[in-house]
Scaffold this motif. Sequence first.
Motif, PDB file in Angstrom:
ATOM      1  N   ILE A 230      -4.962  -0.393 -12.358  1.00 39.91           N
ATOM      2  CA  ILE A 230      -5.476  -0.318 -10.983  1.00 39.91           C
ATOM      3  C   ILE A 230      -4.344   0.046 -10.022  1.00 39.91           C
ATOM      4  O   ILE A 230      -4.533   0.836  -9.095  1.00 39.91           O
ATOM      5  N   ILE A 231      -3.164  -0.517 -10.256  1.00 38.82           N
ATOM      6  CA  ILE A 231      -1.989  -0.166  -9.450  1.00 38.82           C
ATOM      7  C   ILE A 231      -1.689   1.328  -9.591  1.00 38.82           C
ATOM      8  O   ILE A 231      -1.467   2.031  -8.596  1.00 38.82           O
ATOM      9  N   HIS A 232      -1.701   1.804 -10.828  1.00 37.76           N
ATOM     10  CA  HIS A 232      -1.424   3.224 -11.096  1.00 37.76           C
ATOM     11  C   HIS A 232      -2.450   4.126 -10.411  1.00 37.76           C
ATOM     12  O   HIS A 232      -2.088   5.129  -9.779  1.00 37.76           O
ATOM     13  N   GLN A 233      -3.729   3.760 -10.518  1.00 37.12           N
ATOM     14  CA  GLN A 233      -4.793   4.573  -9.908  1.00 37.12           C
ATOM     15  C   GLN A 233      -4.647   4.630  -8.394  1.00 37.12           C
ATOM     16  O   GLN A 233      -4.883   5.675  -7.779  1.00 37.12           O
ATOM     17  N   THR A 234      -4.260   3.514  -7.797  1.00 39.17           N
ATOM     18  CA  THR A 234      -4.083   3.471  -6.345  1.00 39.17           C
ATOM     19  C   THR A 234      -2.948   4.383  -5.903  1.00 39.17           C
ATOM     20  O   THR A 234      -3.106   5.207  -4.990  1.00 39.17           O
ATOM     21  N   LEU A 235      -1.809   4.236  -6.549  1.00 43.06           N
ATOM     22  CA  LEU A 235      -0.634   5.003  -6.139  1.00 43.06           C
ATOM     23  C   LEU A 235      -0.767   6.490  -6.450  1.00 43.06           C
ATOM     24  O   LEU A 235      -0.260   7.340  -5.697  1.00 43.06           O
ATOM     25  N   THR A 236      -1.461   6.829  -7.534  1.00 41.98           N
ATOM     26  CA  THR A 236      -1.648   8.232  -7.913  1.00 41.98           C
ATOM     27  C   THR A 236      -2.397   9.011  -6.832  1.00 41.98           C
ATOM     28  O   THR A 236      -2.172  10.212  -6.653  1.00 41.98           O
ATOM     29  N   ALA A 316     -14.062  -8.919  -9.485  1.00 42.43           N
ATOM     30  CA  ALA A 316     -13.872  -7.890  -8.467  1.00 42.43           C
ATOM     31  C   ALA A 316     -12.384  -7.653  -8.214  1.00 42.43           C
ATOM     32  O   ALA A 316     -11.560  -8.552  -8.399  1.00 42.43           O
ATOM     33  N   PHE A 317     -12.065  -6.447  -7.777  1.00 41.79           N
ATOM     34  CA  PHE A 317     -10.686  -6.134  -7.414  1.00 41.79           C
ATOM     35  C   PHE A 317     -10.683  -5.139  -6.264  1.00 41.79           C
ATOM     36  O   PHE A 317     -11.626  -4.367  -6.075  1.00 41.79           O
ATOM     37  N   ALA A 318      -9.621  -5.187  -5.475  1.00 42.04           N
ATOM     38  CA  ALA A 318      -9.440  -4.218  -4.389  1.00 42.04           C
ATOM     39  C   ALA A 318      -7.961  -4.129  -4.062  1.00 42.04           C
ATOM     40  O   ALA A 318      -7.264  -5.142  -4.028  1.00 42.04           O
ATOM     41  N   SER A 319      -7.505  -2.923  -3.849  1.00 42.73           N
ATOM     42  CA  SER A 319      -6.109  -2.703  -3.470  1.00 42.73           C
ATOM     43  C   SER A 319      -6.075  -1.956  -2.150  1.00 42.73           C
ATOM     44  O   SER A 319      -7.021  -1.240  -1.795  1.00 42.73           O
ATOM     45  N   THR A 320      -4.990  -2.119  -1.432  1.00 43.58           N
ATOM     46  CA  THR A 320      -4.750  -1.313  -0.243  1.00 43.58           C
ATOM     47  C   THR A 320      -3.241  -1.152  -0.076  1.00 43.58           C
ATOM     48  O   THR A 320      -2.487  -2.123  -0.188  1.00 43.58           O
ATOM     49  N   LEU A 321      -2.817   0.067   0.122  1.00 45.30           N
ATOM     50  CA  LEU A 321      -1.410   0.385   0.349  1.00 45.30           C
ATOM     51  C   LEU A 321      -1.214   0.544   1.841  1.00 45.30           C
ATOM     52  O   LEU A 321      -1.871   1.379   2.471  1.00 45.30           O
ATOM     53  N   ILE A 322      -0.351  -0.276   2.408  1.00 45.25           N
ATOM     54  CA  ILE A 322      -0.158  -0.248   3.849  1.00 45.25           C
ATOM     55  C   ILE A 322       1.322  -0.040   4.208  1.00 45.25           C
ATOM     56  O   ILE A 322       2.210  -0.282   3.393  1.00 45.25           O
ATOM     57  N   LYS A 323       1.527   0.390   5.428  1.00 43.70           N
ATOM     58  CA  LYS A 323       2.871   0.461   6.008  1.00 43.70           C
ATOM     59  C   LYS A 323       2.972  -0.651   7.037  1.00 43.70           C
ATOM     60  O   LYS A 323       2.141  -0.736   7.944  1.00 43.70           O
ATOM     61  N   LEU A 324       3.964  -1.510   6.893  1.00 47.13           N
ATOM     62  CA  LEU A 324       4.093  -2.650   7.798  1.00 47.13           C
ATOM     63  C   LEU A 324       4.387  -2.177   9.206  1.00 47.13           C
ATOM     64  O   LEU A 324       5.321  -1.403   9.430  1.00 47.13           O
ATOM     65  N   SER A 325       3.589  -2.650  10.162  1.00 46.84           N
ATOM     66  CA  SER A 325       3.744  -2.179  11.540  1.00 46.84           C
ATOM     67  C   SER A 325       3.533  -3.311  12.535  1.00 46.84           C
ATOM     68  O   SER A 325       3.113  -3.088  13.660  1.00 46.84           O
TER      69      SER A 325
END
Length: 326
Positions: A230-236, A316-325
């Motif tokens: 799941i990590i790989h799929q998100t970052l890809t 269930a699973f969910a990922s989100t890649l964020i930039k800290l702001s």
Amino acid sequence: MKSYARITAQGAYVPSKIMTNADFEQIVETSDDWIRQRTGIIERRITEADEYTSDMSYKAIMDLQQKYDVDLSDVDMIIHATITPDYHTPSVASYIQGRLGLTNAGAMDLNAACAGFTYGLNVANGLISSGQNKKVLVVGSEALSKITDYTDRNTCILFGDGAGVFLVEYVESDPSFITSHSGSDGAKAENLYCSALSSEMYGNELENEGNIVQNGRGVYKWAVGNIPSIIHQTLTKVDMTPQDIDWFVPHSANARMIESICDKAQINVDKALMSLAYYGNTSSATIPLAIDLALKEGKVQQGDKMLLVGFGGGLAFASTLIKLSL
């Protein structure tokens, strides 16, 4: 003009009552050393008898408001992630909307268990990016001690109570959200459940009705076997690798589990932010609590890229890649 969403403030709250591993030695057959070695947990916070999920959520929001001195009067949506609502209905979101006096805000609870907070952030991003809302509170809050069977030594040592909240707002540029991914493996849902109206599941009578029931080995095996992918799929999706992220913020279920996930995903374990050592597994609250701790410790910096990955009941699973702001 395109709408974007940015995380602009955060808050957290944990109850004052502490339950240590030594306390469990008086309740079930276990030891401080056994718990630490297998889970990484030292202690957890427990609500008072008259303290509920909505109380913790409200206090986390007050913490956010005080730390960032923000005006919440124009919040137009509250998304509340929990599996321990005060009532089946009204939703906790509606309850705290009334308590905060946010008369122009929509309110809804979201049940995705330990993935609830990341699901909530992704929903908030979608609502703001589509122009439906401009200012959203996303809360993850759990009073798990109230649905824990304290005679089951395999599960009772894990869970704690707490709450975390992010404020997500409309911006015209420089959004926080980079990409996301979500899903569920419902065929394995029996590995983690808490019954309510139904007395049967998959043709079998439920155990410990009203309390959390977990097949720890089943959940562990699923998480270690699936979260790296799941990590790989998100970052890809954005042509990134694990080496490109500054911080990995997984659901704080078990330190040994997170170490295995990091190893398989080729993420330096030093990049993993967790909240379980002193708070235990707080389900939907683990991720915002981990980020709150990292901010207090000065570990994270503005502009850092953080991969948040929630996973749990559903499965269930969910990922989100964020930039800290913040």
